[in-house]
Design a protein around this motif. Structure first.
Motif, short mmCIF file in Angstrom:
data_model
loop_
_atom_site.label_atom_id
_atom_site.label_comp_id
_atom_site.label_asym_id
_atom_site.label_seq_id
_atom_site.Cartn_x
_atom_site.Cartn_y
_atom_site.Cartn_z
N LEU A 76 0.84 -1.20 0.00
CA LEU A 76 0.00 0.00 0.00
C LEU A 76 0.88 1.25 0.00
CD1 LEU A 76 -2.73 -0.86 2.68
CD2 LEU A 76 -2.76 -1.33 0.21
N ALA A 131 -2.42 4.90 3.86
CA ALA A 131 -3.31 3.94 4.52
C ALA A 131 -4.70 4.51 4.83
CB ALA A 131 -2.67 3.43 5.81
N VAL A 177 -1.26 -7.77 3.03
CA VAL A 177 -0.42 -6.60 2.86
C VAL A 177 0.97 -6.87 3.44
CG1 VAL A 177 -0.12 -4.16 3.43
CG2 VAL A 177 -2.39 -5.04 2.87
N VAL A 211 3.47 -1.01 4.04
CA VAL A 211 2.74 0.25 3.86
C VAL A 211 3.78 1.34 3.70
CG1 VAL A 211 0.99 1.81 4.77
CG2 VAL A 211 0.93 -0.62 5.40
N ALA A 216 -2.06 2.90 9.24
CA ALA A 216 -0.90 2.04 8.97
C ALA A 216 -0.64 1.06 10.12
CB ALA A 216 0.34 2.90 8.71
N VAL A 224 5.83 -0.84 8.19
CA VAL A 224 5.46 0.53 7.87
C VAL A 224 6.73 1.30 7.58
CG1 VAL A 224 4.40 2.66 8.73
CG2 VAL A 224 3.38 0.44 9.30
#
Length: 362
Positions: A57, A60, A85, A88, A101, A112
């Motif tokens: 991603l 978020a 996922v 991020v 996130a 993240v």
């Protein structure tokens, strides 16, 4: 030549004031609109990219239940799920981008990633809530906001969004290549809207995931706030110049809609700030000794100053201070009264045209 809107469905949804649909942008790339409750920006465009057997991603969404459901439903709709996922990649540390996130990380084990300068929304030394509140009140009143309004403004802010923000697992740096399967993304540091704001450039398909740095219709807020370090507007303008050197066919922003002709948009945004600097200088010349708060009330905004709510006025003050700071850096204005001692040493900061500029500009 004007911009070419490529996200025509997104554009129409913007005109109709509705949420646009999830869209397949390219092979293995989708845009998922995630709503921002009670916000004029309406939604964040979260981008989902295939990466090996998982999903990556870019941004978020806002940390609330409605956005979370929209994100999860969007991922399900493209044939995956939040549990798949892997990473991020966050363009910057504002709540509508970083907010979910941490929850995605909890649901999937994803990491993240965020630029090092945006690792904390509270700055390098977060401190306690009491210290944050004190810094903010001193900043607002020190720039002319009335005491009662400053207290109301601070009380209305959601400190949980700052103190509860997810901390990154990976700190990104300018020019870094994202090491994920089947992806070709490079980090482009574009400070201004936040100290560590970063775009992601995909050179193979000539795509730019621009976050809030470049939007098709509005210019992002570039402000001086309680814990701002440096000169954010100078940084922002340099970032615009630097971004012009990248080979970009299509811009994928975090708000509004996709478009082409990045060069045209960069020029428009630079021109906007040039005009705003001239307007700010003229306001200082017309009202020497005015505070940032008084000057903000004099400037032209999208709506009358009287129609602004408390937080809108706080952001307007921040943007005004950013333009004042750059003018001061250039030597055009100063907080020192030409030829006179400061008549109010413990009062709010006041602005004056510099002596040399007053002569040059007449």
């Amino acid at each position: 030549m004007s911009l070419e809107i490529t996200g025509t469905t997104q554009w129409q949804a913007w005109q109709d004031r509705v949420l646009p649909p999830v869209e397949r942008v390219r092979d293995g790339l989708w845009s998922i609109p995630v709503p921002i409750p009670d916000n004029p920006l309406r939604y964040v465009l979260v981008y989902a990219l295939e990466s090996g057997d998982g999903t990556v991603l870019i941004d978020a969404g806002w940390p609330a239940e409605e956005p979370w459901r929209a994100l999860c439903d969007g991922l399900t709709g493209i044939g995956t799920g939040v549990e798949n996922v892997k990473a991020v990649l966050v363009t910057h540390n504002h709540a509508d981008h970083l907010g979910l996130a941490g929850r995605v990380r909890e649901a999937s084990g994803a990491y993240v990633a965020l630029h090092a300068l945006d690792a904390s929304p509270l700055g390098p030394e977060p401190g306690t809530r009491e210290e944050w509140r004190g810094d903010l009140l001193r900043h607002l009143t020190g720039n002319g906001m009335p005491d009662a309004e400053a207290v109301t403004t601070v009380d209305a802010m959601n400190a949980d969004l700052l103190f509860g923000a997810a901390r990154p697992d990976v700190l990104l740096q300018d020019g870094e290549r994202i090491k994920l399967p089947d992806l070709d993304l490079n980090v482009v540091w574009t400070p201004g809207h936040s100290p560590g704001h970063s775009c992601f450039h995909e050179p193979g398909r000539r795509l730019l995931f621009s976050g809030d740095h470049v939007l098709p219709r509005i210019t992002p807020a570039v402000g001086v706030y309680a814990r701002t370090v440096g000169d954010p507007l100078a940084d922002f303008l340099l970032s615009l110049e630097r971004l012009a050197r990248f080979d970009v066919e299509e811009v994928l922003p975090a708000h509004e809609y996709r478009f082409r002709r990045l060069d045209q948009r960069l020029a428009q945004m630079a021109r906007h700030h040039t005009e705003r600097l001239a307007e700010t200088f003229a306001a200082v010349r017309a009202e020497p000794g005015a505070t940032g708060w008084e000057l903000a009330a004099r400037l032209e905004w999208s709506r009358p100053w009287q129609a602004f709510g408390t937080q809108q006025r706080r952001f307007a003050l921040g943007e005004t201070l950013a333009h004042l700071q750059l003018l001061a850096t250039r030597g055009e204005i100063s907080t020192e009264h030409p030829g006179e001692p400061d008549p109010e040493p413990d009062g709010p900061t006041r602005w004056y045209v510099s002596a040399g500029e007053a002569v040059v500009r007449g």
